[in-house]
Write an enzyme that holds these catalytic residues in place. Structure first.
Site, PDB file in Angstrom:
ATOM      1  N   CYS A 111       0.807  -1.231   0.000  1.00  0.00           N
ATOM      2  CA  CYS A 111       0.000   0.000   0.000  1.00  0.00           C
ATOM      3  C   CYS A 111       0.835   1.274   0.000  1.00  0.00           C
ATOM      4  O   CYS A 111       0.318   2.364  -0.214  1.00  0.00           O
ATOM      5  CB  CYS A 111      -0.959  -0.013   1.179  1.00  0.00           C
ATOM      6  SG  CYS A 111      -2.014  -1.461   1.183  1.00  0.00           S
ATOM      7  N   HIS A 248      -3.421   7.047   2.267  1.00  0.00           N
ATOM      8  CA  HIS A 248      -3.850   5.747   1.774  1.00  0.00           C
ATOM      9  C   HIS A 248      -5.239   5.447   2.341  1.00  0.00           C
ATOM     10  O   HIS A 248      -5.472   5.575   3.548  1.00  0.00           O
ATOM     11  CB  HIS A 248      -2.834   4.675   2.195  1.00  0.00           C
ATOM     12  CG  HIS A 248      -3.327   3.285   2.000  1.00  0.00           C
ATOM     13  ND1 HIS A 248      -3.916   2.878   0.822  1.00  0.00           N
ATOM     14  CD2 HIS A 248      -3.341   2.205   2.828  1.00  0.00           C
ATOM     15  CE1 HIS A 248      -4.260   1.601   0.938  1.00  0.00           C
ATOM     16  NE2 HIS A 248      -3.930   1.177   2.142  1.00  0.00           N
ATOM     17  N   ASN A 278     -10.284  -0.433  -0.047  1.00  0.00           N
ATOM     18  CA  ASN A 278      -8.828  -0.268   0.006  1.00  0.00           C
ATOM     19  C   ASN A 278      -8.227  -0.826  -1.291  1.00  0.00           C
ATOM     20  O   ASN A 278      -8.250  -2.033  -1.511  1.00  0.00           O
ATOM     21  CB  ASN A 278      -8.296  -1.017   1.236  1.00  0.00           C
ATOM     22  CG  ASN A 278      -6.781  -0.996   1.350  1.00  0.00           C
ATOM     23  OD1 ASN A 278      -6.086  -0.647   0.411  1.00  0.00           O
ATOM     24  ND2 ASN A 278      -6.273  -1.396   2.497  1.00  0.00           N
TER      25      ASN A 278
END
Ligand code: COA
Length: 321
Positions: A111, A248, A278
């Site tokens: 990520c 993020h 996500n």
């Protein structure tokens, strides 16, 4: 001399999957997912690949910047879910968009991947090796999610975002901070392929995402504010100078926890995870593109980007838009 984002783009698979739809597959509910994560839905690939989504996002970023693919000198794709070990997704994108003059390679920092790729491009450009770069974060996480595990399958989504950056004398990237802690790799992991060697005698590997949700949660809320403060100190700026924190998009409660620790107004932390879930390395550039297109980003604004995730990896970038 520094590096400035001159164009953004994004691409999401057409198919959207709501929380209600997931609740028909695993024992969960829309209420539980929204309350614990802020996520209301996600886009899921029905065949779109990492390279295909990245190529669409890259073309949009080039159009936004008024550039042609042939002008690109460096092409980076951040991904932890490529279809192929080789050729890398960046080479596949190069071929799809016709960026024949670019050097192309992938980078995997989960990520944090987009942020680390942006830093890599910054390093190449400020070293005088290249003048510009096209950087995508692209994921098809639906391929590696365990669709029977309710604690993870509700979190993730597919998509790609991209930015075109170039050498600049004003504005742009001011400071960077990056961290890795390999000793905590087991907190969020995923095997990439079964070993087929007749000589191998180890255990078979788990090919889907495994995660200790609570550990990841507390890691992010503890480490991201520190990285942001570190980046701001390097830049000679204070939290109050920042107009937008583009983080993020993992979890609404994580982002709110980070805002609290920084004593910053939650309004400065835009979120789109309600619709996207996500998307790992793609989440920051997808959100940047949304903000760029809806007019929220104005030249001169001080912005912080911050990514965190498997590895463990985390970091922050302070820039002037
Ligand atoms: N629906 C309903 N119940 C669920 C569920 C779901 N989708 N997922 C887990 N549960 C259950 C658990 O089984 C557990 O039940 P039990 O008490 O009977 O054992 C209960 O909910 C609490 O589980 P827990 O894991 O303690 O919940 P939590 O409050 O920590 O929330 C996460 C779980 C995953 C939402 C949360 O830990 C989180 O968001 N972590 C960060 C994950 C992340 O962002 N990862 C990517 C980082 S890049």
């Amino acid at each position: 001399m520094t590096v400035r984002i001159m164009g953004t783009g994004s691409a999401l698979p057409e198919r959207q999957v709501t929380n209600e739809e997931l609740a028909r597959m695993v024992d969960t509910s829309d209420e539980w997912i929204r309350e614990r994560t802020g996520i209301g839905g996600r886009h899921v690939s029905t065949g779109e690949t990492v390279a295909e989504l990245a190529a669409r996002a890259c073309m949009e970023a080039l159009t936004d910047a008024g550039k042609e693919a042939g002008q690109v000198e460096l092409l980076l794709v951040a991904t932890c879910s490529p279809e192929d070990a080789t050729p890398c997704a960046a080479c596949q994108v190069q071929d799809r968009i016709g960026a024949g003059n670019a050097l192309a390679f992938d980078l995997n920092a989960a990520c944090s991947g987009f942020l680390f790729a942006l830093h890599t491009a910054w390093a190449y450009i400020t070293a005088g090796i290249y003048n510009n770069a096209l950087i995508a974060g692209s994921e098809v996480l639906s391929k590696i999610v365990d669709w029977e595990d309710r604690s993870t399958c509700i979190l993730f989504g597919d998509g790609a975002g991209a930015v075109y950056v170039e050498k600049s004398e004003d504005g742009g990237i001011i400071s960077f901070v990056q961290h890795s802690d390999g000793s905590r790799g087991d907190v969020l992991s995923c095997g990439s392929r079964q070993i087929r060697s007749p000589y191998f005698s180890g255990d078979s590997r788990k090919m889907e995402i495994r995660m200790d949700g609570r550990e990841i949660f507390s890691f992010a809320v503890r480490q991201v504010p520190k990285a942001v403060e570190e980046g701001l100190e390097k830049a000679g700026l204070a939290v109050s100078d920042v107009e937008l924190f583009v983080l993020h998009q993992a979890n609404k409660r994580i982002i709110e926890g980070i805002a609290r620790r920084l004593s910053a107004d939650c309004e400065k932390f835009p979120m789109n995870l309600q619709k996207t879930g996500n998307t790992s390395s793609a989440s920051i550039p997808i959100l940047l593109d949304e903000l760029n297109r809806n007019g929220s980003l104005k030249r001169g604004m001080k912005i912080v980007l911050s990514g965190f995730g498997a590895g463990l990896t985390w970091g922050a970038c302070v820039l002037e838009w």
